[in-house]
Write a protein that holds these residues in place. Structure first.
Motif, PDB file in Angstrom:
ATOM      1  N   GLY A 108       0.815  -1.218   0.000  1.00  0.00           N
ATOM      2  CA  GLY A 108       0.000   0.000   0.000  1.00  0.00           C
ATOM      3  C   GLY A 108       0.842   1.260   0.000  1.00  0.00           C
ATOM      4  O   GLY A 108       0.536   2.232  -0.710  1.00  0.00           O
ATOM      5  N   ALA A 109       1.914   1.256   0.795  1.00  0.00           N
ATOM      6  CA  ALA A 109       2.802   2.420   0.848  1.00  0.00           C
ATOM      7  C   ALA A 109       3.494   2.648  -0.485  1.00  0.00           C
ATOM      8  O   ALA A 109       3.609   3.791  -0.964  1.00  0.00           O
ATOM      9  CB  ALA A 109       3.831   2.238   1.966  1.00  0.00           C
ATOM     10  N   ALA A 110       3.952   1.568  -1.112  1.00  0.00           N
ATOM     11  CA  ALA A 110       4.622   1.687  -2.411  1.00  0.00           C
ATOM     12  C   ALA A 110       3.650   2.130  -3.496  1.00  0.00           C
ATOM     13  O   ALA A 110       4.002   2.915  -4.390  1.00  0.00           O
ATOM     14  CB  ALA A 110       5.273   0.352  -2.788  1.00  0.00           C
ATOM     15  N   ALA A 111       2.422   1.644  -3.419  1.00  0.00           N
ATOM     16  CA  ALA A 111       1.398   2.058  -4.394  1.00  0.00           C
ATOM     17  C   ALA A 111       1.117   3.549  -4.265  1.00  0.00           C
ATOM     18  O   ALA A 111       0.981   4.265  -5.273  1.00  0.00           O
ATOM     19  CB  ALA A 111       0.125   1.246  -4.193  1.00  0.00           C
ATOM     20  N   ALA A 112       1.038   4.030  -3.033  1.00  0.00           N
ATOM     21  CA  ALA A 112       0.805   5.460  -2.820  1.00  0.00           C
ATOM     22  C   ALA A 112       1.947   6.286  -3.403  1.00  0.00           C
ATOM     23  O   ALA A 112       1.708   7.326  -4.037  1.00  0.00           O
ATOM     24  CB  ALA A 112       0.660   5.751  -1.331  1.00  0.00           C
ATOM     25  N   GLN A 113       3.170   5.830  -3.197  1.00  0.00           N
ATOM     26  CA  GLN A 113       4.311   6.574  -3.712  1.00  0.00           C
ATOM     27  C   GLN A 113       4.319   6.590  -5.233  1.00  0.00           C
ATOM     28  O   GLN A 113       4.638   7.614  -5.848  1.00  0.00           O
ATOM     29  CB  GLN A 113       5.625   5.970  -3.189  1.00  0.00           C
ATOM     30  N   ARG A 114       3.938   5.472  -5.844  1.00  0.00           N
ATOM     31  CA  ARG A 114       3.839   5.434  -7.308  1.00  0.00           C
ATOM     32  C   ARG A 114       2.793   6.436  -7.801  1.00  0.00           C
ATOM     33  O   ARG A 114       2.988   7.130  -8.805  1.00  0.00           O
ATOM     34  CB  ARG A 114       3.483   4.026  -7.782  1.00  0.00           C
ATOM     35  N   ALA A 115       1.686   6.525  -7.107  1.00  0.00           N
ATOM     36  CA  ALA A 115       0.633   7.462  -7.492  1.00  0.00           C
ATOM     37  C   ALA A 115       1.119   8.897  -7.378  1.00  0.00           C
ATOM     38  O   ALA A 115       0.847   9.739  -8.250  1.00  0.00           O
ATOM     39  CB  ALA A 115      -0.606   7.245  -6.624  1.00  0.00           C
ATOM     40  N   LEU A 116       1.847   9.203  -6.299  1.00  0.00           N
ATOM     41  CA  LEU A 116       2.374  10.556  -6.115  1.00  0.00           C
ATOM     42  C   LEU A 116       3.423  10.875  -7.170  1.00  0.00           C
ATOM     43  O   LEU A 116       3.444  11.982  -7.721  1.00  0.00           O
ATOM     44  CB  LEU A 116       2.969  10.686  -4.715  1.00  0.00           C
ATOM     45  N   ASP A 117       4.298   9.907  -7.454  1.00  0.00           N
ATOM     46  CA  ASP A 117       5.345  10.132  -8.457  1.00  0.00           C
ATOM     47  C   ASP A 117       4.751  10.387  -9.843  1.00  0.00           C
ATOM     48  O   ASP A 117       5.278  11.199 -10.618  1.00  0.00           O
ATOM     49  CB  ASP A 117       6.295   8.923  -8.517  1.00  0.00           C
ATOM     50  N   ALA A 118       3.659   9.696 -10.144  1.00  0.00           N
ATOM     51  CA  ALA A 118       3.022   9.846 -11.459  1.00  0.00           C
ATOM     52  C   ALA A 118       2.110  11.066 -11.519  1.00  0.00           C
ATOM     53  O   ALA A 118       1.588  11.391 -12.582  1.00  0.00           O
ATOM     54  CB  ALA A 118       2.223   8.584 -11.782  1.00  0.00           C
TER      55      ALA A 118
END
Length: 505
Positions: A108-118
């Motif tokens: 979940g944390a990594a998914a959130a970071q991917r969303a923020l990066d994109a």
């Protein structure tokens, strides 16, 4: 009166408010189909099999995995552009057989970071059958909430909505319930992080009290009582007030959760250490390694306690009344401050020789533990504290220490931690070590020898537990803070919430 977020208390400060982030500003929902989001994230085990809902980007993701030699390790991610403002990504869960709450939280944390990066506004997450939806929701929302309350140029977040697509035919009602549970705990974790991250000129005892009062105003199932110094004096809290003497006016916080329809069973209590700043007192924290500049996090136990109060109130489980207790104060230096050599009298009549003013947390906790038993009538008590550097040395910065004479309490808390993705390790409570607390003039000293310091601290607290009461002590001095990011982790909220909810089962 269910709030949009457990965070919401506005504490005045020169720089900005404390307690204003909204974990639930991002809308999380469930759907069978991913649609056409700006970012599609596929959860994969190390077998790299894509969930059904990842089908619209399956070809691109398979090419990405092969090109990057991606292995699907826990939290590992890779992404590919699909077109203008559209991306797809894989995030790993590791070995399917070993996948637990910690792996789902890392996902979940990594998914959130991917969303923020994109910089994606809309995200769909394709999850395999059996996904831990509540933990994914919690970790995603917490990960998407960034600390920037005290920055002049705060950046608006782009993420607006997340759709979770769970394979295997789980019912919409079940998935929606898991999402709601994840949101409730996310709000508690965000509140905890805000309090620990907040500077000590803002998050002081009065500020902590206002946060508790705000929680009670938002949730019909919470009631708040604040005891002032004079009230605590009437109750004989000489240990707590001795620590508080040189600092800002202390605030003794008591939140009570009452389930819908009324409480069933014996009351339980969670007691959090609430030192909003710890200078060490006359045993001043000084020199390299003293960490005095980080001593705002010495209220990490109370932050987890208030965060758990918010989460429990949001979940509204059946069961017993749950009392959330914080003896909030500062440990400072002044003419009227606690001195090495002073003798304090706790509320149960125990006299304590202060041989180290920097072992103050246990002095506040002992009076709070007595209050939990005698005033709240709790028959089970868990205290949580950033209590000793010795526990950091023993367990590092990812594991909390668990001390209890009760095998039942140990098992319940270890299970609660495992289900929350928070690791606890049971520590010994060797009775012979208590001799190190012997005093020649009082009932006991507040510290023992340097060796085994976290054990003697727990043995000190045990002296204030009454017969017939089940008690456990959590020392979270290590995992409360992420040294690499220099930010709070929110550790403890999930464990305490899970433990409290389980009391009604």
């Amino acid at each position: 009166a269910t709030p949009a977020s457990a965070s919401g208390a506005t504490v005045a400060s020169p720089a900005g408010p404390v307690g204003t982030a909204r974990a639930t500003e991002v809308d999380v929902s469930a759907a069978a189909d991913a649609g056409t989001p700006e970012l599609l994230i596929a959860a994969v085990y190390d077998d790299l099999e894509l969930p059904d809902a990842a089908a619209p980007a399956a070809d691109a993701l398979k090419e990405l995995v092969e090109a990057d030699e991606y292995k699907g390790a826990v939290g590992a991610s890779a992404s590919v552009r699909l077109g203008a403002k559209r991306h797809a990504a894989v995030v790993g869960l590791g070995d399917k057989a070993a996948c637990g709450a910690d792996a789902w939280a890392a996902f979940g944390a990594a998914a959130a970071q991917r969303a923020l990066d994109a910089k994606a506004a809309t995200v769909a997450v394709a999850l395999p059958e059996g996904a831990d939806v509540a933990t994914v929701t919690r970790a995603l929302l917490v990960g998407a909430t960034k600390e920037q309350r005290f920055k002049k140029d705060a950046k608006e977040g782009t993420l607006e909505s997340v759709v979770l697509c769970v394979a295997g035919g789980a019912s919409d009602a079940d998935v929606a319930a898991e999402i709601a549970a994840g949101k409730a705990v996310a709000d508690g974790v965000v509140l905890c992080r805000e309090l620990v991250d907040g500077p000590p000129n803002c998050v002081n005892p009065a500020g902590m009290a206002r946060v508790a009062q705000d929680l009670a105003a938002r949730f019909d199932n919470l009631e708040c009582t604040i005891l002032e110094a004079a009230d605590c004096e009437k109750l004989g809290m000489g240990a707590y007030l001795g620590v508080a003497a040189a600092g800002a006016p202390p605030k003794f916080i008591h939140l009570t959760y009452t389930p819908p329809g009324g409480a069933e069973g014996e009351p339980v209590a969670i007691v959090g250490k609430g030192l909003t700043f710890d200078s060490g007192g006359y045993n001043l924290k000084a020199g390299a390694g003293s960490m005095i500049e980080l001593m705002k996090f010495d209220m990490g136990g109370s932050a987890a306690t208030l965060g758990a109060a918010a989460a429990v109130a949001g979940l509204a489980p059946a069961g017993p009344a749950v009392h959330f207790i914080v003896a909030s104060c500062e440990n400072m230096v002044s003419w009227n401050g606690m001195r090495p050599g002073d003798v304090l009298t706790a509320s149960n009549g125990t006299t304590i020789e202060v041989n180290n003013t920097d072992a103050e947390g246990r002095l506040t906790l002992c009076d709070a533990i007595v209050y939990a038993q005698r005033n709240a009538k709790a028959t089970k008590v868990v205290d949580i504290a950033t209590l000793t550097g010795a526990c950091i040395v023993a367990l590092g910065d990812e594991i909390g220490g668990l001390f209890t004479p009760s095998d039942e309490m140990a098992a319940a808390l270890e299970d609660a931690g495992a289900r929350g993705g928070e690791t606890l390790w049971r520590m010994p409570m060797r009775a012979s070590y208590k001799k190190g607390l012997d005093s020649s003039i009082a009932d006991m000293k507040n510290t023992g020898p340097r060796a085994g310091g976290s054990i003697t601290a727990a043995l000190f607290l045990k002296e204030f537990v009454e017969e017939g009461v089940d008690w456990a002590h959590l020392d979270i001095a290590g995992p409360v803070w992420d040294g690499k990011k220099s930010l709070a982790t929110g550790f403890g909220v999930a464990t305490l919430t899970n433990w409290a909810v389980a009391q009604g089962k």
